[in-house]
Design a protein around this motif. Structure first.
Motif, PDB file in Angstrom:
ATOM      1  N   LEU A 187       0.699  -1.556  -0.238  1.00 32.36           N
ATOM      2  CA  LEU A 187      -0.015   0.018   0.015  1.00 32.36           C
ATOM      3  C   LEU A 187       1.207   1.457  -0.142  1.00 32.36           C
ATOM      4  O   LEU A 187       0.578   2.012  -0.588  1.00 32.36           O
ATOM      5  CB  LEU A 187      -1.120  -0.335   0.813  1.00 32.36           C
ATOM      6  N   VAL A 188       2.107   1.456   0.747  1.00 31.24           N
ATOM      7  CA  VAL A 188       2.841   2.397   0.612  1.00 31.24           C
ATOM      8  C   VAL A 188       3.306   3.095  -0.871  1.00 31.24           C
ATOM      9  O   VAL A 188       3.784   3.481  -1.436  1.00 31.24           O
ATOM     10  CB  VAL A 188       4.273   2.230   1.759  1.00 31.24           C
ATOM     11  N   GLU A 189       3.529   1.474  -1.553  1.00 32.35           N
ATOM     12  CA  GLU A 189       4.051   2.079  -3.210  1.00 32.35           C
ATOM     13  C   GLU A 189       3.248   2.485  -3.966  1.00 32.35           C
ATOM     14  O   GLU A 189       3.038   2.963  -4.882  1.00 32.35           O
ATOM     15  CB  GLU A 189       4.651   0.364  -3.709  1.00 32.35           C
ATOM     16  N   ILE A 190       1.734   1.578  -3.180  1.00 30.34           N
ATOM     17  CA  ILE A 190       0.500   2.714  -4.168  1.00 30.34           C
ATOM     18  C   ILE A 190       0.880   4.036  -3.599  1.00 30.34           C
ATOM     19  O   ILE A 190       0.756   4.664  -4.539  1.00 30.34           O
ATOM     20  CB  ILE A 190      -0.843   1.730  -4.472  1.00 30.34           C
ATOM     21  N   ALA A 191       0.913   4.688  -2.838  1.00 30.08           N
ATOM     22  CA  ALA A 191       1.000   5.893  -2.179  1.00 30.08           C
ATOM     23  C   ALA A 191       2.004   6.317  -2.677  1.00 30.08           C
ATOM     24  O   ALA A 191       1.942   7.022  -3.632  1.00 30.08           O
ATOM     25  CB  ALA A 191       0.867   5.732  -0.737  1.00 30.08           C
ATOM     26  N   LYS A 192       2.763   5.956  -2.856  1.00 32.69           N
ATOM     27  CA  LYS A 192       4.311   6.786  -3.525  1.00 32.69           C
ATOM     28  C   LYS A 192       3.521   7.203  -5.251  1.00 32.69           C
ATOM     29  O   LYS A 192       4.936   8.056  -5.748  1.00 32.69           O
ATOM     30  CB  LYS A 192       5.376   5.691  -3.462  1.00 32.69           C
ATOM     31  N   GLU A 193       3.648   6.285  -5.537  1.00 34.37           N
ATOM     32  CA  GLU A 193       2.789   5.504  -7.595  1.00 34.37           C
ATOM     33  C   GLU A 193       2.596   7.268  -7.260  1.00 34.37           C
ATOM     34  O   GLU A 193       2.096   7.995  -8.541  1.00 34.37           O
ATOM     35  CB  GLU A 193       2.682   4.625  -7.713  1.00 34.37           C
ATOM     36  N   ASN A 194       1.255   7.544  -6.154  1.00 36.05           N
ATOM     37  CA  ASN A 194       0.655   8.300  -6.875  1.00 36.05           C
ATOM     38  C   ASN A 194       0.235   9.737  -6.036  1.00 36.05           C
ATOM     39  O   ASN A 194      -0.781  10.464  -5.340  1.00 36.05           O
ATOM     40  CB  ASN A 194      -1.166   7.672  -6.239  1.00 36.05           C
ATOM     41  N   ASN A 195       1.327   9.949  -5.488  1.00 33.49           N
ATOM     42  CA  ASN A 195       1.984  11.292  -4.405  1.00 33.49           C
ATOM     43  C   ASN A 195       0.825  11.674  -2.931  1.00 33.49           C
ATOM     44  O   ASN A 195       0.547  13.363  -3.388  1.00 33.49           O
ATOM     45  CB  ASN A 195       2.053  12.157  -4.980  1.00 33.49           C
ATOM     46  N   VAL A 196       0.894  10.888  -2.587  1.00 32.21           N
ATOM     47  CA  VAL A 196       0.133  11.469  -1.761  1.00 32.21           C
ATOM     48  C   VAL A 196       0.447   9.823  -0.069  1.00 32.21           C
ATOM     49  O   VAL A 196       1.229   9.166  -0.502  1.00 32.21           O
ATOM     50  CB  VAL A 196      -1.595  10.302  -1.509  1.00 32.21           C
ATOM     51  N   SER A 197      -0.097  10.068   0.925  1.00 34.30           N
ATOM     52  CA  SER A 197       0.479  10.042   2.000  1.00 34.30           C
ATOM     53  C   SER A 197      -0.703   9.182   2.492  1.00 34.30           C
ATOM     54  O   SER A 197      -1.478   8.467   2.274  1.00 34.30           O
ATOM     55  CB  SER A 197       0.126  11.244   3.248  1.00 34.30           C
ATOM     56  N   LEU A 198       0.318   7.542   3.348  1.00 30.67           N
ATOM     57  CA  LEU A 198      -0.390   6.561   4.259  1.00 30.67           C
ATOM     58  C   LEU A 198       0.108   6.614   5.418  1.00 30.67           C
ATOM     59  O   LEU A 198       0.882   6.449   5.658  1.00 30.67           O
ATOM     60  CB  LEU A 198      -0.221   5.303   3.445  1.00 30.67           C
ATOM     61  N   PHE A 199      -0.676   7.228   6.774  1.00 33.67           N
ATOM     62  CA  PHE A 199      -0.277   7.337   7.748  1.00 33.67           C
ATOM     63  C   PHE A 199      -1.514   6.204   8.913  1.00 33.67           C
ATOM     64  O   PHE A 199      -2.484   6.375   8.502  1.00 33.67           O
ATOM     65  CB  PHE A 199      -0.627   8.173   8.681  1.00 33.67           C
TER      66      PHE A 199
END
Length: 424
Positions: free
Chosen positions: A117-129
């Motif tokens: 999920l972190v990789e998906i967040a990086k690809e879409n330039n958003v944060s996962l907290f």
């Protein structure tokens, strides 16, 4: 410049409702600190749920369609509080792919699929907290990424499951049996009707996976952990541990030795002088050893509506601040190193054994049996009767010796319980 953060929330259960209440109480403070108005404006609920009155009170639009939230271009953040791995994983992935920052308290999901999920967040330039995923109201994850940035953690261990800590407290203080303690925990809502994840150590293991990622940058799977629970723990062992100078706690531990790590969860004998021994009832405590700070402990409620909700809103506030400062969607934990597990022959600990044998098997025979495996006894107590019960604490041994001892005991009797003994 953006000055309003609009949020959609998935789930209006106990924690979801608490999250809305915490934000309502702290909205002015968050605006002062971040420069942004923060509002939860839309909530996903199940079709049969009746949340209209609560939603009207807080100006929230209700929907039973996921697309109404994850595809809403006016929403900046999605908070996931529905729990379980599926469909939460799919919901979060869709939100991230649609350019939404995501905040979650879902430890099961993050422990198993967080890297993906972190990789998906990086690809879409958003944060996962996901601060609330470990130890509820204790801000331990953000502390690890900030206060320990210039330090080297050598050991992170703690009581990270409130249900089992409540049970063990009652067994110790009131002489309550395991079965009675579990029934009390269930009656108070600390334990589910199916307590498997708690009493078998799985819940704590998920949290140790996450803590290990933050402490050492290494991604461990549950299969990399040694996991034991407290199911069926005898009150005899609880009382004997106390006589030896220890209290039994369900301890999650992640230890670094050279460049390798070992991670475990299980009931452990904690010295009465150690700060973790003072953690009672449903509270959590995380104890950290490091080369710079040396020792520190973080204590607080491990669960509950308001503590968990407060951690969720702290993540939301962090996102608001990053946006107001123009910071480009950082991830919660950027620290990554290759996984290297400690070899069995290098993994040392002291152990407690509770052994039942026939009446003709003596303490001397047990001492000789252990000595044959080059294991010395540090403490020994015994109950003599129609069957003999021996309770011993060994000197430090490695995992290969441990396996040999267990095999040798199995030939002479029954190993009722084996627990690690934590160093002071």
């Amino acid at each position: 410049m953006k000055d309003h953060l609009r949020i959609g929330i998935l789930g209006l259960g106990v924690v979801g409702s608490g999250t809305i209440q915490v934000l309502a109480a702290q909205r002015a403070k968050i605006k002062e600190q971040t420069g942004m108005n923060v509002s939860i404006v839309k909530a996903l609920i199940r079709p049969a749920e009746d949340k209209k009155q609560f939603a009207d009170e807080h100006g929230i639009e209700l929907t039973s369609e996921l697309a109404d939230i994850v595809e809403d271009a006016t929403l900046d953040v999605v908070i996931e509080l529905i729990g379980k791995v599926h469909p939460a994983k799919e919901f979060i992935a869709q939100a991230l792919k649609n350019g939404k920052h995501v905040v979650t308290a879902n430890k099961d999901l993050i422990a198993q699929h967080g890297v993906e999920l972190v990789e998906i967040a990086k690809e879409n330039n958003v944060s996962l907290f996901y601060e609330a995923s470990v130890a509820g109201g204790i801000p331990i994850l953000r502390t690890l990424t900030t206060n320990y940035l210039a330090d080297e953690i050598t050991n992170i261990r703690g009581i990270v499951n409130g249900t089992t800590n409540y049970m063990l407290t009652k067994m110790l203080e009131n002489g309550t049996s395991y079965e009675e303690a579990l029934a009390q925990a269930q009656a108070l809502g600390f334990a589910e009707s199916d307590p498997t994840n708690d009493v078998d150590g799985i819940d704590a293991a998920y949290k140790m996976v996450i803590l290990t990622q933050f402490a050492y940058g290494m991604d461990v799977a549950l299969s990399d952990l040694e996991i034991q629970g407290i199911r069926g723990l005898s009150d005899k062992d609880v009382l004997q541990a106390q006589k030896f100078g220890y209290e039994i706690k369900l301890i999650g531990e992640s230890v670094k030795a050279d460049e390798t790590i070992s991670v475990s969860v299980g009931p452990a004998l904690v010295p009465k002088t150690h700060p973790l021994a003072s953690i009672k009832n449903e509270f959590n405590g995380v104890f950290i050893n490091s080369t710079g700070i040396d020792q520190s402990m973080f204590y607080g409620p491990g669960a509950g509506s308001l503590p968990t909700a407060t951690s969720v809103i702290s993540d939301v506030a962090a996102i608001a601040k990053n946006i107001s400062l123009g910071i480009d969607a950082p991830q919660f934990n950027e620290y990554r190193r290759p996984l290297q597990l400690t070899a069995p022959e290098a993994n040392y600990a002291k152990y407690y054994f509770a052994v039942t044998t026939s009446a003709d098997f003596t303490a001397d025979a047990l001492t000789a049996l252990l000595a044959n495996e080059k294991v010395q006894i540090n403490e020994l107590a015994q109950e003599i009767g129609e069957t003999n019960r021996f309770m011993v604490i060994t000197e430090s041994i490695n995992r290969l010796q441990l396996a040999a001892v267990e095999a040798a005991i199995a030939k002479q009797g029954t190993l009722e319980r084996r627990m690690r003994v934590m160093e002071a």
